[in-house]
Design a protein around this motif. Sequence first.
Motif, PDB file in Angstrom:
ATOM      1  N   ILE B 245     -29.565  16.180 -52.385  1.00 26.71           N
ATOM      2  CA  ILE B 245     -29.676  14.879 -53.053  1.00 26.71           C
ATOM      3  C   ILE B 245     -31.149  14.557 -53.290  1.00 26.71           C
ATOM      4  N   THR B 246     -31.411  13.603 -54.176  1.00 29.77           N
ATOM      5  CA  THR B 246     -32.797  13.213 -54.445  1.00 29.77           C
ATOM      6  C   THR B 246     -33.083  11.807 -53.922  1.00 29.77           C
ATOM      7  N   VAL B 247     -32.008  11.041 -53.719  1.00 27.43           N
ATOM      8  CA  VAL B 247     -32.164   9.688 -53.183  1.00 27.43           C
ATOM      9  C   VAL B 247     -31.346   9.593 -51.889  1.00 27.43           C
ATOM     10  N   ILE B 248     -31.983   9.110 -50.833  1.00 29.60           N
ATOM     11  CA  ILE B 248     -31.294   8.978 -49.548  1.00 29.60           C
ATOM     12  C   ILE B 248     -30.117   8.005 -49.681  1.00 29.60           C
ATOM     13  N   GLU B 249     -28.935   8.441 -49.263  1.00 34.00           N
ATOM     14  CA  GLU B 249     -27.782   7.542 -49.184  1.00 34.00           C
ATOM     15  C   GLU B 249     -27.530   7.260 -47.709  1.00 34.00           C
ATOM     16  N   PRO B 250     -27.896   6.060 -47.227  1.00 36.62           N
ATOM     17  CA  PRO B 250     -27.678   5.800 -45.805  1.00 36.62           C
ATOM     18  C   PRO B 250     -26.191   5.962 -45.466  1.00 36.62           C
ATOM     19  N   LYS B 251     -25.890   6.489 -44.322  1.00 33.84           N
ATOM     20  CA  LYS B 251     -24.527   6.766 -43.821  1.00 33.84           C
ATOM     21  C   LYS B 251     -23.875   7.980 -44.485  1.00 33.84           C
ATOM     22  N   ASN B 252     -24.544   8.630 -45.437  1.00 32.14           N
ATOM     23  CA  ASN B 252     -23.944   9.818 -46.047  1.00 32.14           C
ATOM     24  C   ASN B 252     -24.970  10.949 -46.168  1.00 32.14           C
ATOM     25  N   THR B 253     -25.984  10.944 -45.318  1.00 31.33           N
ATOM     26  CA  THR B 253     -27.071  11.905 -45.471  1.00 31.33           C
ATOM     27  C   THR B 253     -27.280  12.702 -44.182  1.00 31.33           C
ATOM     28  N   ILE B 254     -27.555  13.982 -44.355  1.00 31.13           N
ATOM     29  CA  ILE B 254     -27.937  14.831 -43.233  1.00 31.13           C
ATOM     30  C   ILE B 254     -29.296  15.448 -43.569  1.00 31.13           C
ATOM     31  N   ILE B 255     -30.220  15.365 -42.611  1.00 39.57           N
ATOM     32  CA  ILE B 255     -31.522  16.015 -42.796  1.00 39.57           C
ATOM     33  C   ILE B 255     -31.564  17.228 -41.870  1.00 39.57           C
ATOM     34  N   LEU B 256     -31.833  18.373 -42.467  1.00 37.17           N
ATOM     35  CA  LEU B 256     -31.790  19.616 -41.681  1.00 37.17           C
ATOM     36  C   LEU B 256     -33.135  20.318 -41.730  1.00 37.17           C
ATOM     37  N   VAL B 257     -33.540  20.854 -40.594  1.00 35.27           N
ATOM     38  CA  VAL B 257     -34.758  21.665 -40.589  1.00 35.27           C
ATOM     39  C   VAL B 257     -34.493  22.952 -39.808  1.00 35.27           C
ATOM     40  N   VAL B 258     -35.175  24.006 -40.243  1.00 32.05           N
ATOM     41  CA  VAL B 258     -35.162  25.269 -39.505  1.00 32.05           C
ATOM     42  C   VAL B 258     -36.602  25.750 -39.403  1.00 32.05           C
ATOM     43  N   ALA B 259     -37.012  26.100 -38.186  1.00 35.96           N
ATOM     44  CA  ALA B 259     -38.345  26.682 -37.981  1.00 35.96           C
ATOM     45  C   ALA B 259     -38.186  27.982 -37.211  1.00 35.96           C
ATOM     46  N   ARG B 260     -39.131  28.895 -37.478  1.00 34.29           N
ATOM     47  CA  ARG B 260     -39.092  30.198 -36.812  1.00 34.29           C
ATOM     48  C   ARG B 260     -40.182  30.291 -35.760  1.00 34.29           C
ATOM     49  N   PHE B 261     -39.824  30.874 -34.632  1.00 32.41           N
ATOM     50  CA  PHE B 261     -40.780  31.176 -33.564  1.00 32.41           C
ATOM     51  C   PHE B 261     -40.611  32.657 -33.268  1.00 32.41           C
ATOM     52  N   GLY B 262     -41.460  33.474 -33.877  1.00 34.20           N
ATOM     53  CA  GLY B 262     -41.242  34.916 -33.776  1.00 34.20           C
ATOM     54  C   GLY B 262     -39.908  35.242 -34.425  1.00 34.20           C
ATOM     55  N   ASN B 263     -39.006  35.927 -33.707  1.00 38.22           N
ATOM     56  CA  ASN B 263     -37.700  36.270 -34.258  1.00 38.22           C
ATOM     57  C   ASN B 263     -36.660  35.174 -34.057  1.00 38.22           C
ATOM     58  N   THR B 264     -37.076  34.110 -33.362  1.00 41.45           N
ATOM     59  CA  THR B 264     -36.110  33.068 -33.014  1.00 41.45           C
ATOM     60  C   THR B 264     -36.121  31.960 -34.057  1.00 41.45           C
ATOM     61  N   ARG B 265     -34.917  31.682 -34.608  1.00 46.18           N
ATOM     62  CA  ARG B 265     -34.797  30.570 -35.553  1.00 46.18           C
ATOM     63  C   ARG B 265     -34.213  29.385 -34.803  1.00 46.18           C
ATOM     64  N   LEU B 266     -34.868  28.238 -34.894  1.00 48.48           N
ATOM     65  CA  LEU B 266     -34.318  27.030 -34.281  1.00 48.48           C
ATOM     66  C   LEU B 266     -33.871  26.066 -35.376  1.00 48.48           C
ATOM     67  N   LEU B 267     -32.634  25.601 -35.250  1.00 46.58           N
ATOM     68  CA  LEU B 267     -32.064  24.635 -36.194  1.00 46.58           C
ATOM     69  C   LEU B 267     -32.039  23.265 -35.542  1.00 46.58           C
ATOM     70  N   ASP B 268     -32.232  22.242 -36.342  1.00 42.02           N
ATOM     71  CA  ASP B 268     -32.008  20.883 -35.859  1.00 42.02           C
ATOM     72  C   ASP B 268     -31.647  20.019 -37.055  1.00 42.02           C
ATOM     73  N   ASN B 269     -31.048  18.884 -36.782  1.00 42.88           N
ATOM     74  CA  ASN B 269     -30.706  17.973 -37.874  1.00 42.88           C
ATOM     75  C   ASN B 269     -30.393  16.591 -37.342  1.00 42.88           C
ATOM     76  N   ILE B 270     -30.455  15.614 -38.224  1.00 44.55           N
ATOM     77  CA  ILE B 270     -29.931  14.280 -37.891  1.00 44.55           C
ATOM     78  C   ILE B 270     -28.984  13.834 -38.996  1.00 44.55           C
ATOM     79  N   TRP B 271     -27.962  13.118 -38.569  1.00 41.62           N
ATOM     80  CA  TRP B 271     -26.960  12.565 -39.492  1.00 41.62           C
ATOM     81  C   TRP B 271     -27.239  11.075 -39.589  1.00 41.62           C
ATOM     82  N   LEU B 272     -27.556  10.629 -40.787  1.00 44.44           N
ATOM     83  CA  LEU B 272     -27.863   9.193 -40.954  1.00 44.44           C
ATOM     84  C   LEU B 272     -26.559   8.407 -41.118  1.00 44.44           C
TER      85      LEU B 272
END
Lengths: 272, 272
Positions: B245-272
Amino acid sequence: MQVLKTIEELQEIRKSINGSVGFVPTMGALHNGHISLIKKAREENDIVIVSIFVNPTQFLPTEDLDAYPRKDEADKRICQMCKVDYVFMPEISTMYSQEEVLVKAPNKSYILEGKTRPGHFDGVLRVVLKLFNLVQPTNAYFGKKDAQQLSLITQMVKDFFMPINIIPCEIIREDDGLALSSRNIYLDSTQRHEALLISKSLYMAGSLISKGERDVQKVKDKIYEIMQTLEVEYVAIVNREFDEITVIEPKNTIILVVARFGNTRLLDNIWL
Amino acid sequence: MQVLKTIEELQEIRKSINGSVGFVPTMGALHNGHISLIKKAREENDIVIVSIFVNPTQFLPTEDLDAYPRKDEADKRICQMCKVDYVFMPEISTMYSQEEVLVKAPNKSYILEGKTRPGHFDGVLRVVLKLFNLVQPTNAYFGKKDAQQLSLITQMVKDFFMPINIIPCEIIREDDGLALSSRNIYLDSTQRHEALLISKSLYMAGSLISKGERDVQKVKDKIYEIMQTLEVEYVAIVNREFDEITVIEPKNTIILVVARFGNTRLLDNIWL
């Protein structure tokens, strides 16, 4: 008999059933082949559910989806006569939405029907999976005529650990030997007569084998010889796992033929 | 508590259960995230079944299947403590055979995790479908941490008409904010410290949005700014159907991030 149109009706009905459920999934245009499945389901189960749904996902873009025969009223009367408890007749939009999770037939299924009709079995398995999850049958009845389909549905139930018995049922034929099919109505009288060579070739093959012939090539030659005036698409001799074989294994062999009459493909087979 | 190894044991047990069944499918190496799922299942169902199976088909050839942490004995103790009724711990050969019918995630799933790990979700859906058919749960519990997986499993259950409630459960975090993951054990102490920037960036994003920011790009810029010292694989802002999406819809949005540490991928997210 009750006709159900929606998922919700079917799910509610299903919850209320305690005994065994026999299920016959069909694309309608019911003939004596279907009737034999329904009768067997009726004998062996407390409740019988028949689905009538011309499944679009099993037709290739070039195929006869729009022309496929629809006989809803006649089909309902037949179900009523056969003492079916519930007929499930959903709309396409009831069964499918956009961008779904899909089912994929194994690579080894891309022979015979899977080769001629790539993607066909993906669509068959997809709709059967959906119907099985809705109906939750104890026993589900399929004709041996669509042998490769039957084999793949049996495999899916096993691979996916579905608690359902798949009951293979004998091919029903006209008195002169032609295997019943909803597509037989497309044949003109000349084609209808020529089509007898299909079952005749299979009978002759069976006869050769019962006399001791075990060489697949010799059996195939005989079949092609009898069908030489037809447009034969394939003759295949496989085991129950649908691997092509070179030596006939009695009790573990299926002989399949497909011939074309204009745009109409007729399938037939015998299980040794 | 009973540990089940075979399909037959599980199917027999399942037939004998009359009440509601809560199911928590896991790959073992249980941590407080899994424990929160199991506790919720315990509160809400008559019977609780946990599966522990490191599913090979959801790992890409290049991934950490062999290195994935196995802690069978500790996992069983945890299940016992949480008053689980049955733990299903099958071998790979119990769950899979050769040349099976497959499940295919929809094309739209080939973004984010589906893009980085092509085929991963096919394997996830395939094993979950098998497990669901075996366990026939009333309620199945999944963490929101694997948000795209949760979305696809929810979709599969809907598309295939499976009579199962999917229960999304909150992400469990360390006191300092790091989302729990079986892969956190791969982090060295420096990486463990740096990894805090992941949850911090999500908190800051949430804070921006609660102050009225609706511009997706501005929220993303903030997240990248906080994680600028990390190897960020993606930051994505999607709605509940996983459309970007391009505009945040409160109560219908998930923000996801993935970062790498060497071979390890860490996922996290928040549900608005």
